[in-house]
Design an enzyme around this catalytic site. Structure first.
Site, PDB file in Angstrom:
ATOM      1  N   ILE A  18      15.345  -9.726  11.162  1.00  0.00           N
ATOM      2  CA  ILE A  18      15.394 -10.922   9.975  1.00  0.00           C
ATOM      3  C   ILE A  18      14.384 -12.017  10.610  1.00  0.00           C
ATOM      4  O   ILE A  18      13.624 -12.952   9.767  1.00  0.00           O
ATOM      5  CB  ILE A  18      16.640 -11.253   9.860  1.00  0.00           C
ATOM      6  CG1 ILE A  18      16.567 -12.052   8.362  1.00  0.00           C
ATOM      7  CG2 ILE A  18      17.310 -12.048  10.818  1.00  0.00           C
ATOM      8  CD1 ILE A  18      18.151 -12.104   7.739  1.00  0.00           C
ATOM      9  N   ASN A  31      28.175 -18.506  14.098  1.00  0.00           N
ATOM     10  CA  ASN A  31      29.831 -18.947  14.430  1.00  0.00           C
ATOM     11  C   ASN A  31      29.835 -20.165  14.075  1.00  0.00           C
ATOM     12  O   ASN A  31      28.881 -20.866  13.697  1.00  0.00           O
ATOM     13  CB  ASN A  31      30.219 -18.303  15.918  1.00  0.00           C
ATOM     14  CG  ASN A  31      29.539 -19.071  16.678  1.00  0.00           C
ATOM     15  OD1 ASN A  31      29.434 -20.288  16.981  1.00  0.00           O
ATOM     16  ND2 ASN A  31      29.003 -18.504  17.931  1.00  0.00           N
ATOM     17  N   GLY A  39      23.964 -11.311  19.053  1.00  0.00           N
ATOM     18  CA  GLY A  39      23.548 -10.748  17.777  1.00  0.00           C
ATOM     19  C   GLY A  39      22.266 -11.412  16.955  1.00  0.00           C
ATOM     20  O   GLY A  39      21.360 -11.653  17.572  1.00  0.00           O
ATOM     21  N   VAL A  40      22.521 -11.511  15.731  1.00  0.00           N
ATOM     22  CA  VAL A  40      21.220 -11.889  14.753  1.00  0.00           C
ATOM     23  C   VAL A  40      21.171 -13.200  15.222  1.00  0.00           C
ATOM     24  O   VAL A  40      19.994 -13.954  15.083  1.00  0.00           O
ATOM     25  CB  VAL A  40      21.631 -11.588  13.501  1.00  0.00           C
ATOM     26  CG1 VAL A  40      22.544 -12.498  12.819  1.00  0.00           C
ATOM     27  CG2 VAL A  40      20.371 -11.722  12.774  1.00  0.00           C
ATOM     28  N   ASP A  41      22.244 -14.165  15.513  1.00  0.00           N
ATOM     29  CA  ASP A  41      22.209 -15.563  15.968  1.00  0.00           C
ATOM     30  C   ASP A  41      21.314 -15.841  17.256  1.00  0.00           C
ATOM     31  O   ASP A  41      20.364 -16.426  17.100  1.00  0.00           O
ATOM     32  CB  ASP A  41      23.567 -16.172  16.098  1.00  0.00           C
ATOM     33  CG  ASP A  41      23.595 -17.408  16.404  1.00  0.00           C
ATOM     34  OD1 ASP A  41      22.713 -17.984  17.049  1.00  0.00           O
ATOM     35  OD2 ASP A  41      24.816 -18.125  15.646  1.00  0.00           O
ATOM     36  N   SER A 124      28.761 -10.465   9.359  1.00  0.00           N
ATOM     37  CA  SER A 124      30.230 -10.055   9.799  1.00  0.00           C
ATOM     38  C   SER A 124      30.470  -8.725  10.238  1.00  0.00           C
ATOM     39  O   SER A 124      31.471  -8.349  10.676  1.00  0.00           O
ATOM     40  CB  SER A 124      31.260 -10.303   8.682  1.00  0.00           C
ATOM     41  OG  SER A 124      31.551 -11.858   8.785  1.00  0.00           O
ATOM     42  N   GLY A 126      28.721  -7.033  12.747  1.00  0.00           N
ATOM     43  CA  GLY A 126      28.431  -6.818  14.311  1.00  0.00           C
ATOM     44  C   GLY A 126      29.447  -7.385  14.707  1.00  0.00           C
ATOM     45  O   GLY A 126      30.596  -6.566  14.558  1.00  0.00           O
ATOM     46  N   TYR A 128      31.632  -9.633  14.469  1.00  0.00           N
ATOM     47  CA  TYR A 128      32.780  -9.826  13.417  1.00  0.00           C
ATOM     48  C   TYR A 128      33.656  -8.548  13.079  1.00  0.00           C
ATOM     49  O   TYR A 128      34.943  -8.704  12.237  1.00  0.00           O
ATOM     50  CB  TYR A 128      32.589 -10.918  12.498  1.00  0.00           C
ATOM     51  CG  TYR A 128      32.515 -12.440  13.146  1.00  0.00           C
ATOM     52  CD1 TYR A 128      32.628 -12.597  14.554  1.00  0.00           C
ATOM     53  CD2 TYR A 128      32.405 -13.147  12.312  1.00  0.00           C
ATOM     54  CE1 TYR A 128      32.526 -13.876  15.006  1.00  0.00           C
ATOM     55  CE2 TYR A 128      32.106 -14.697  12.922  1.00  0.00           C
ATOM     56  CZ  TYR A 128      32.413 -14.831  14.159  1.00  0.00           C
ATOM     57  OH  TYR A 128      32.144 -16.065  14.545  1.00  0.00           O
TER      58      TYR A 128
HETATM   59  P1  ADP Z   1      28.561 -11.295  13.073  1.00  0.00           P
HETATM   60  O1  ADP Z   1      29.289 -12.098  14.254  1.00  0.00           O
HETATM   61  O2  ADP Z   1      28.752 -12.045  11.706  1.00  0.00           O
HETATM   62  O3  ADP Z   1      29.313  -9.942  12.867  1.00  0.00           O
HETATM   63  P2  ADP Z   1      26.304 -10.091  14.353  1.00  0.00           P
HETATM   64  O4  ADP Z   1      25.019 -10.993  14.559  1.00  0.00           O
HETATM   65  O5  ADP Z   1      27.088  -9.602  15.368  1.00  0.00           O
HETATM   66  O6  ADP Z   1      27.073 -11.221  13.446  1.00  0.00           O
HETATM   67  O7  ADP Z   1      26.035  -8.975  13.409  1.00  0.00           O
HETATM   68  C1  ADP Z   1      25.746  -8.981  11.884  1.00  0.00           C
HETATM   69  C2  ADP Z   1      24.646  -7.981  11.831  1.00  0.00           C
HETATM   70  O8  ADP Z   1      23.315  -8.576  12.105  1.00  0.00           O
HETATM   71  C3  ADP Z   1      24.766  -6.681  12.467  1.00  0.00           C
HETATM   72  O9  ADP Z   1      24.588  -5.815  11.413  1.00  0.00           O
HETATM   73  C4  ADP Z   1      23.590  -6.628  13.465  1.00  0.00           C
HETATM   74  O10 ADP Z   1      23.398  -5.221  13.697  1.00  0.00           O
HETATM   75  C5  ADP Z   1      22.544  -7.509  12.642  1.00  0.00           C
HETATM   76  N1  ADP Z   1      21.455  -7.678  13.574  1.00  0.00           N
HETATM   77  C6  ADP Z   1      21.258  -8.152  14.788  1.00  0.00           C
HETATM   78  N2  ADP Z   1      20.001  -8.511  15.175  1.00  0.00           N
HETATM   79  C7  ADP Z   1      19.618  -8.524  14.142  1.00  0.00           C
HETATM   80  C8  ADP Z   1      18.125  -8.999  13.651  1.00  0.00           C
HETATM   81  N3  ADP Z   1      17.149  -9.324  14.338  1.00  0.00           N
HETATM   82  N4  ADP Z   1      17.794  -8.859  12.106  1.00  0.00           N
HETATM   83  C9  ADP Z   1      18.489  -8.379  11.353  1.00  0.00           C
HETATM   84  N5  ADP Z   1      19.677  -8.245  11.590  1.00  0.00           N
HETATM   85  C10 ADP Z   1      20.156  -8.204  12.937  1.00  0.00           C
END
Ligand code: ADP
Length: 178
Positions: A18, A31, A39-41, A124, A126, A128
């Site tokens: 993303i 969060n 993760g994505v954050d 949510s 990953g 969560y």
């Molecule tokens: P949450 O805490 O909401 O579960 P996470 O970041 O742990 O958030 O995960 C949410 C989704 O984002 C997961 O499917 C994870 O694989 C995905 N993710 C992690 N890194 C990236 C990225 N760079 N681009 C897109 N999606 C990602």
């Protein structure tokens, strides 16, 4: 890659990262502190630089299901919309409603800023723990419902990280198209 038109707008599913999207906004699965996580954050703050976190500090957090906006820092996207999905506790704590709210409120915020294109991760699913097949249904229904009732946002792209997430969304979209 899948691309479908709903009412006046385009819904896309792609497998990818993303942080690399050139949409007007990308959405962060943050969060509730908005002070950074994994993760994505983590990926968004790493790619976007410290300015995003500086802006987040001033926002004072975000309740589950709501959304806040910052600039995109060094990202190609002009804005980051930070939303907080629910932690999954088995599905009986209004997780589906809260997850739908996260999508809906992110789209409403994009609309307020007159943005035309938004990229979402799979919120949510990953850390969560929300089962991705269920989350995909909730996510797609929320966006489809928005498109059926609004015409301002022209494009929503789900950027799925890995084949498993992509396949779950692809399957859910096929189910919804029936
Ligand atoms: P949450 O805490 O909401 O579960 P996470 O970041 O742990 O958030 O995960 C949410 C989704 O984002 C997961 O499917 C994870 O694989 C995905 N993710 C992690 N890194 C990236 C990225 N760079 N681009 C897109 N999606 C990602």
């Amino acid at each position: 890659m899948v691309k479908v038109t709903i009412n006046k707008s385009v819904l896309e599913l792609i497998e990818g990262d993303i942080t690399e999207q050139e949409t007007d906004a990308i959405v962060n699965a943050a969060n509730s502190s908005l002070l950074g996580g994994g993760g994505v954050d983590g990926a968004i703050h790493r790619a976007g630089g410290p300015k995003i976190l500086e802006e987040c500090r001033k926002l004072g957090g975000c309740p589950t299901g709501e959304a806040r906006i910052t600039t995109g820092g060094n990202l190609t996207a002009k804005y980051v919309i930070h939303t907080v999905g629910p932690i999954y506790f088995g599905g009986k704590r209004r997780e589906a409603e809260l997850l739908a709210n996260a999508y809906k409120n992110s789209l409403n915020l994009a609309s307020q800023y007159k943005l035309k294109s938004v990229a979402f991760p799979s919120i949510s699913t990953g850390a969560y723990g929300y089962p991705v097949n269920e989350a995909a249904m909730v996510a797609l229904k929320a966006v489809i419902n928005y498109f059926k009732t609004h015409t301002d946002i022209e494009q929503v792209r789900f950027v799925l990280f890995g084949q498993k997430a992509y396949q779950a969304y692809d399957k859910a979209l096929q189910e919804l198209a029936k």
